[in-house]
Design a protein around this motif. Sequence first.
Motif, mmCIF file in Angstrom:
data_model
loop_
_atom_site.group_PDB
_atom_site.id
_atom_site.type_symbol
_atom_site.label_atom_id
_atom_site.label_comp_id
_atom_site.label_asym_id
_atom_site.label_seq_id
_atom_site.Cartn_x
_atom_site.Cartn_y
_atom_site.Cartn_z
ATOM 1 N N ARG A 181 -7.467 12.544 -3.330
ATOM 2 C CA ARG A 181 -8.720 13.210 -3.693
ATOM 3 C C ARG A 181 -8.497 14.208 -4.829
ATOM 4 N NH1 ARG A 181 -10.104 14.121 1.024
ATOM 5 N NH2 ARG A 181 -9.185 16.179 1.271
ATOM 6 N N GLN A 182 -7.424 14.988 -4.726
ATOM 7 C CA GLN A 182 -7.115 15.963 -5.784
ATOM 8 C C GLN A 182 -6.742 15.249 -7.083
ATOM 9 O OE1 GLN A 182 -3.960 18.671 -4.810
ATOM 10 N NE2 GLN A 182 -3.981 19.676 -6.799
ATOM 11 N N LEU A 183 -6.001 14.149 -6.972
ATOM 12 C CA LEU A 183 -5.589 13.403 -8.154
ATOM 13 C C LEU A 183 -6.803 12.789 -8.842
ATOM 14 C CD1 LEU A 183 -3.029 12.570 -9.698
ATOM 15 C CD2 LEU A 183 -2.957 10.489 -8.306
ATOM 16 N N GLY A 184 -7.760 12.289 -8.056
ATOM 17 C CA GLY A 184 -8.955 11.721 -8.648
ATOM 18 C C GLY A 184 -9.816 12.759 -9.335
ATOM 19 N N GLY A 185 -9.775 14.001 -8.825
ATOM 20 C CA GLY A 185 -10.570 15.054 -9.434
ATOM 21 C C GLY A 185 -9.900 15.700 -10.622
ATOM 22 N N ASP A 186 -8.611 16.035 -10.497
ATOM 23 C CA ASP A 186 -7.910 16.765 -11.562
ATOM 24 C C ASP A 186 -7.227 15.832 -12.561
ATOM 25 O OD1 ASP A 186 -8.726 18.942 -10.158
ATOM 26 O OD2 ASP A 186 -6.768 19.333 -9.232
ATOM 27 N N GLY A 187 -6.890 14.633 -12.138
ATOM 28 C CA GLY A 187 -6.200 13.704 -13.020
ATOM 29 C C GLY A 187 -4.713 13.949 -13.115
ATOM 30 N N MET A 188 -4.229 15.031 -12.540
ATOM 31 C CA MET A 188 -2.802 15.343 -12.629
ATOM 32 C C MET A 188 -2.434 16.283 -11.490
ATOM 33 S SD MET A 188 -0.654 17.117 -15.729
ATOM 34 C CE MET A 188 -0.839 15.681 -16.767
ATOM 35 N N ASP A 229 0.856 -1.188 0.000
ATOM 36 C CA ASP A 229 0.000 0.000 0.000
ATOM 37 C C ASP A 229 0.891 1.238 0.000
ATOM 38 O OD1 ASP A 229 -1.764 2.178 0.793
ATOM 39 O OD2 ASP A 229 -3.211 0.604 1.295
ATOM 40 N N ILE A 230 0.475 2.253 -0.756
ATOM 41 C CA ILE A 230 1.286 3.486 -0.825
ATOM 42 C C ILE A 230 1.390 4.167 0.528
ATOM 43 C CG2 ILE A 230 -0.664 4.970 -1.442
ATOM 44 C CD1 ILE A 230 1.215 6.500 -3.267
ATOM 45 N N ALA A 231 0.443 3.870 1.451
ATOM 46 C CA ALA A 231 0.508 4.448 2.794
ATOM 47 C C ALA A 231 1.752 4.005 3.541
ATOM 48 C CB ALA A 231 -0.744 4.071 3.589
ATOM 49 N N LEU A 232 2.381 2.898 3.089
ATOM 50 C CA LEU A 232 3.608 2.440 3.726
ATOM 51 C C LEU A 232 4.713 3.469 3.617
ATOM 52 C CD1 LEU A 232 5.290 0.083 5.006
ATOM 53 C CD2 LEU A 232 5.852 -0.602 2.668
ATOM 54 N N ILE A 233 4.762 4.177 2.482
ATOM 55 C CA ILE A 233 5.852 5.123 2.261
ATOM 56 C C ILE A 233 5.410 6.573 2.419
ATOM 57 C CG2 ILE A 233 7.031 3.522 0.720
ATOM 58 C CD1 ILE A 233 6.046 5.222 -1.627
ATOM 59 N N TRP A 234 4.112 6.827 2.501
ATOM 60 C CA TRP A 234 3.622 8.214 2.626
ATOM 61 C C TRP A 234 3.482 8.532 4.111
ATOM 62 C CZ3 TRP A 234 2.189 10.452 -2.257
ATOM 63 C CH2 TRP A 234 1.906 11.817 -2.186
ATOM 64 N N ASN A 235 4.196 9.524 4.583
ATOM 65 C CA ASN A 235 4.329 9.752 6.018
ATOM 66 C C ASN A 235 3.049 10.270 6.670
ATOM 67 O OD1 ASN A 235 6.244 9.800 8.327
ATOM 68 N ND2 ASN A 235 5.737 11.977 8.350
ATOM 69 N N ASP A 236 2.338 11.174 6.011
ATOM 70 C CA ASP A 236 1.169 11.818 6.600
ATOM 71 C C ASP A 236 -0.109 11.263 5.966
ATOM 72 O OD1 ASP A 236 -0.718 13.436 7.706
ATOM 73 O OD2 ASP A 236 0.194 15.338 7.115
ATOM 74 N N PRO A 237 -0.920 10.499 6.718
ATOM 75 C CA PRO A 237 -2.149 9.934 6.142
ATOM 76 C C PRO A 237 -3.112 11.011 5.639
ATOM 77 C CG PRO A 237 -1.602 8.855 8.220
ATOM 78 C CD PRO A 237 -0.683 10.019 8.094
ATOM 79 N N ALA A 238 -3.223 12.133 6.386
ATOM 80 C CA ALA A 238 -4.132 13.191 5.960
ATOM 81 C C ALA A 238 -3.656 13.809 4.643
ATOM 82 C CB ALA A 238 -4.232 14.259 7.048
ATOM 83 N N ASP A 239 -2.357 13.992 4.512
ATOM 84 C CA ASP A 239 -1.814 14.545 3.279
ATOM 85 C C ASP A 239 -2.036 13.577 2.110
ATOM 86 O OD1 ASP A 239 -0.202 16.515 1.800
ATOM 87 O OD2 ASP A 239 1.287 14.916 1.718
ATOM 88 N N VAL A 266 6.126 14.331 2.207
ATOM 89 C CA VAL A 266 7.120 13.671 3.054
ATOM 90 C C VAL A 266 6.909 12.169 2.957
ATOM 91 C CG1 VAL A 266 8.039 13.431 5.378
ATOM 92 C CG2 VAL A 266 7.128 15.649 4.632
ATOM 93 N N PHE A 267 7.953 11.457 2.476
ATOM 94 C CA PHE A 267 7.916 10.007 2.432
ATOM 95 C C PHE A 267 8.599 9.442 3.673
ATOM 96 C CE2 PHE A 267 7.467 9.113 -2.426
ATOM 97 C CZ PHE A 267 6.221 9.728 -2.395
#
Length: 692
Positions: A183-190, A167-177, A197-198
């Motif tokens: 959410r932004q990626l799903g809306g904007d696509g880019m 899961d990408i959460a393994l390397i992504w330090n802040d769950p809220a971020d 912070v990883f």
Amino acid sequence: MSPWPVPGEPAVADIGGKRLAALTAAGLLTIANIVLSIFSLKHGIPEIYTYLYIVPVILVAYISPRAGVYFTIVLGWLYLGLVYLYGALDLRLLASSFAWFYIFVSLGVLISAYSNEIVKQRKYQEIFTGSQAAIFTFHLNTCRIHQFNARLAHILGYTDRNLEGEDIALIWNDPADLEGFLRQLGGDGMINDKEAVFRKADGSEVWVQVTASVTGEDIVILSAVDVTARKQISDKLRQTEIQYQLLFDQAGDPIIIHDYGNRILAANRIAVQLSGYPLGELTAMNFTDLDIERCTEWTRQCMREVEARGTLIFETIHHNHSGMEIPVEISSSRFEFMGKPAVISIVRDISERKKAEAAIREREQRFRMTGDLIPYGVWIADAAGEFTYCSDSFLSLLGMTLEECRGLAWMKRLPEADADRTRHDWEEVVRVGGFWDYEYRMTDRKGREHFILSRGSPFRDSSGLIVSYVGIHLDITDRRQYENRLEASLAEKEVIIKEVHHRVKNNMQVISGFLQLQSTFTDDPAASEMLAECQRRVRSMALVHEKLYQSRHLGFINVAEYIKSLVSELQESYVVQADITFKVDVESVNINLDIAIPCGLIINELLTNSLKYAFWERPSGTITIELRLSPDHQFHLRVCDDGKGLPENFDIASTSTLGMQLVQVLVRQLGGTIAIVSKAGTCFDITFPEKF
């Protein structure tokens, strides 16, 4: 899936060599096919070699998909031309040729398309493996990692671990971020250039700049560049800039930054406030515009010197917006401002200091006038301790001029034994800014010795800065000679007082001897005991005078030493059948004669009483003597024994024994009180005030 090789390792074969080989093979095969086609057409067997045209088409399409399409069309027309030129006029042959033409074109397009995909895949693989950025793909909905390059594993420290399926959460330090990012990626696509912070394998953090895009199958391609070092430098620069701005604005003195042409580039809050000019107007001025007219050229000259030397401190006179003149001290230094050479000038208002200096000059004049009227007179030293003025009478005594006194050279008139100590003490006074109150001997130019009392204090301006020391020299030679005579007289009196105490002690020893002698001429045991008691009382008083003439202070004796000596003499002079232990716990304080004699007699009577009666028919016992001085200046005397105790009906007020009556009289003489406790022995608690 294992990560591909890190950038720099050979991931793909040499493409240039393969292209040349494929092109050569395609050319040779094409020529061979043409020759075979001509041969076959002439001999009526066209179907045998037609399939061979597919091979050069595949090779050219492999080299270049676009060229493969054109090559297929050209090759098809070439085949039709060969059929037309060398083939028989047969409808079946022509139909077959056109069919092969369309087959060539179709195969060429398909092969070219496939080759194009292979090239794209190869380029993608080269980019994926050779990129200096960490690249990985994951599914937008499941957030599971599909592919990753070695750079990602290297940055995050997962070199020996497969990240595929994690899961990408393994390397992504802040769950809220991470949630906001998805959410932004799903809306904007880019998403471009987002900082995140990883989390590394060891739990530490790494800052990355992320660029991500979503493909048609909800697969996210994400590249991350390690910007930790840049982030740290950026944070430090930002912090330094904030600190600089705070220091710049919160400084207590005006700070003005200007270029070598004196054009003002920046000014802090206090500079705006004290100059009276708005910041916009101030930064449109030249630094020399703040000078009064007669000081402008002087400031320009100083700025040229700053440009040459790098730093300079000088004084000038500024004016504020209302025209009021302000004497200032300017500390200017060369530095770089926004990438260009500039000067930073710290401007300090020295109006109060100038007023103080003027007042000091006026006072110095008064001191000089006063100093000439005082023997050895007034002296003035600067903040470093150098004499700037000495009265003529003192200089005449030294036989030196004021210039010759510089550098503490005047101290050579001091005796050699005093010179180093006096020099050290004066330097220490100057260092701490303290008061000077000193007596020293000094030899005048004629060799005569004088005693000088030198007193002085620091003079400070309104800001508390020491600007000078001012003091006087007084001739105390006559006073010291009188004090020496007085000390000699006191020494003689001390000898006389000691002699008096010594003779009183000797006289009491004589009286004690007479009493002892008298006791040898009587056969009455009671009389003998009374004479012995009188002898002990006289001895206790004689011991006081003995301690007095032995003491350093003739009016006082140490009570601890006195009581211990008294107890020791009683032990030696009193014969008791029991084994008696004395415990003496007396505070080491000094008492005068008015307390020592009554206190000694009281202890003598109480100890005598215990030795006579407390341990009758007992093998052993303990007598305790304690004396304490409380903070309220009350003495507490306690004499106890563990003997058989007093009779039940004993009353000290109605007792007829001389010893107890004497104790009561002595306690009243001391102004004290007495309390008796007779349990498991006897304790006398006596309290009396300290006398001064």
